[in-house]
Scaffold this motif. Sequence first.
Motif, PDB file in Angstrom:
ATOM      1  N   THR A   5       0.815  -1.215   0.172  1.00  0.00           N
ATOM      2  CA  THR A   5      -0.013  -0.098  -0.039  1.00  0.00           C
ATOM      3  C   THR A   5       0.732   1.072  -0.116  1.00  0.00           C
ATOM      4  OG1 THR A   5      -0.224   0.154   2.469  1.00  0.00           O
ATOM      5  CG2 THR A   5      -1.812  -1.225   1.147  1.00  0.00           C
ATOM      6  N   ILE A   6       0.254   2.270  -0.176  1.00  0.00           N
ATOM      7  CA  ILE A   6       1.039   3.588  -0.452  1.00  0.00           C
ATOM      8  C   ILE A   6       1.627   3.958   1.113  1.00  0.00           C
ATOM      9  CG2 ILE A   6       0.771   6.080  -0.731  1.00  0.00           C
ATOM     10  CD1 ILE A   6      -1.098   5.397  -3.040  1.00  0.00           C
ATOM     11  N   ASP A   7       0.540   3.537   2.075  1.00  0.00           N
ATOM     12  CA  ASP A   7       0.858   3.884   3.355  1.00  0.00           C
ATOM     13  C   ASP A   7       2.344   3.051   3.942  1.00  0.00           C
ATOM     14  OD1 ASP A   7      -1.020   5.543   3.929  1.00  0.00           O
ATOM     15  OD2 ASP A   7      -2.596   3.977   4.691  1.00  0.00           O
ATOM     16  N   GLN A   8       2.418   1.981   3.465  1.00  0.00           N
ATOM     17  CA  GLN A   8       3.506   1.270   3.602  1.00  0.00           C
ATOM     18  C   GLN A   8       4.623   1.639   2.869  1.00  0.00           C
ATOM     19  OE1 GLN A   8       1.952  -2.801   2.184  1.00  0.00           O
ATOM     20  NE2 GLN A   8       1.144  -3.426   4.445  1.00  0.00           N
TER      21      GLN A   8
ATOM     22  N   GLU B  40       5.243   4.587   2.206  1.00  0.00           N
ATOM     23  CA  GLU B  40       5.561   6.130   3.005  1.00  0.00           C
ATOM     24  C   GLU B  40       6.254   5.676   4.146  1.00  0.00           C
ATOM     25  OE1 GLU B  40       1.852   7.841   3.156  1.00  0.00           O
ATOM     26  OE2 GLU B  40       2.024   9.028   1.342  1.00  0.00           O
ATOM     27  N   MET B  41       6.059   4.488   4.987  1.00  0.00           N
ATOM     28  CA  MET B  41       6.634   4.011   6.219  1.00  0.00           C
ATOM     29  C   MET B  41       7.907   3.821   5.919  1.00  0.00           C
ATOM     30  SD  MET B  41       5.447   1.005   8.473  1.00  0.00           S
ATOM     31  CE  MET B  41       5.864  -0.110   7.346  1.00  0.00           C
TER      32      MET B  41
ATOM     33  N   ARG C  18       9.723   6.991   5.409  1.00  0.00           N
ATOM     34  CA  ARG C  18      10.134   7.653   6.684  1.00  0.00           C
ATOM     35  C   ARG C  18      11.187   6.784   7.379  1.00  0.00           C
ATOM     36  NH1 ARG C  18       4.314   7.811   6.604  1.00  0.00           N
ATOM     37  NH2 ARG C  18       4.292   6.417   8.111  1.00  0.00           N
TER      38      ARG C  18
ATOM     39  N   LYS D 109       8.917  13.444   2.612  1.00  0.00           N
ATOM     40  CA  LYS D 109       7.547  13.639   1.831  1.00  0.00           C
ATOM     41  C   LYS D 109       8.009  12.927   0.454  1.00  0.00           C
ATOM     42  CE  LYS D 109       6.303  18.173   2.918  1.00  0.00           C
ATOM     43  NZ  LYS D 109       6.104  19.770   2.494  1.00  0.00           N
TER      44      LYS D 109
END
Length: 142
Positions: A51-54, A56-57, A60, A66
């Motif tokens: 996923t995009i959240d994964q 991004e994680m 980070r 960003k």
Amino acid sequence: IGAAVFVLAILVLEYVQVKSNALEKFITGKSKVVIENGQLDIKQLKKLRLTIDQLEMRLRNHGVAKLEHVKSATIEPNGQLGYELKESEKPLTIGEFKNLMNLYFPHLAQQLENSPPSDTGTQKDLFQEINYPKTDTPRYLQ
């Protein structure tokens, strides 16, 4: 015998991967591009079940604030994330800083080059033991 066969199989597979690029791609796979030219590849993310959240994680965890700062990113065969920042987001290196100093402040840059390095006295060189090994053993270890 089973352990020997297993070790031998691993050695043969490693040797084959070194000798043949096609077999290396077949056995270990290849990197998958998930961000190219700053654009997310949603189709590739779906194939990787990421996923995009994964994503991004993972970014980070590498210190990227960003998603817009990333020029390209890949998921390596071992699952690690590889990325390249956009030119404007890359950190300044010491070499680039010295070039800027020489360009805009040549007198100051020359003065800094000629001055001796400041010694705080309290900081210890981390590689001192390796570069200058002691011959005597501390008393508490004897």
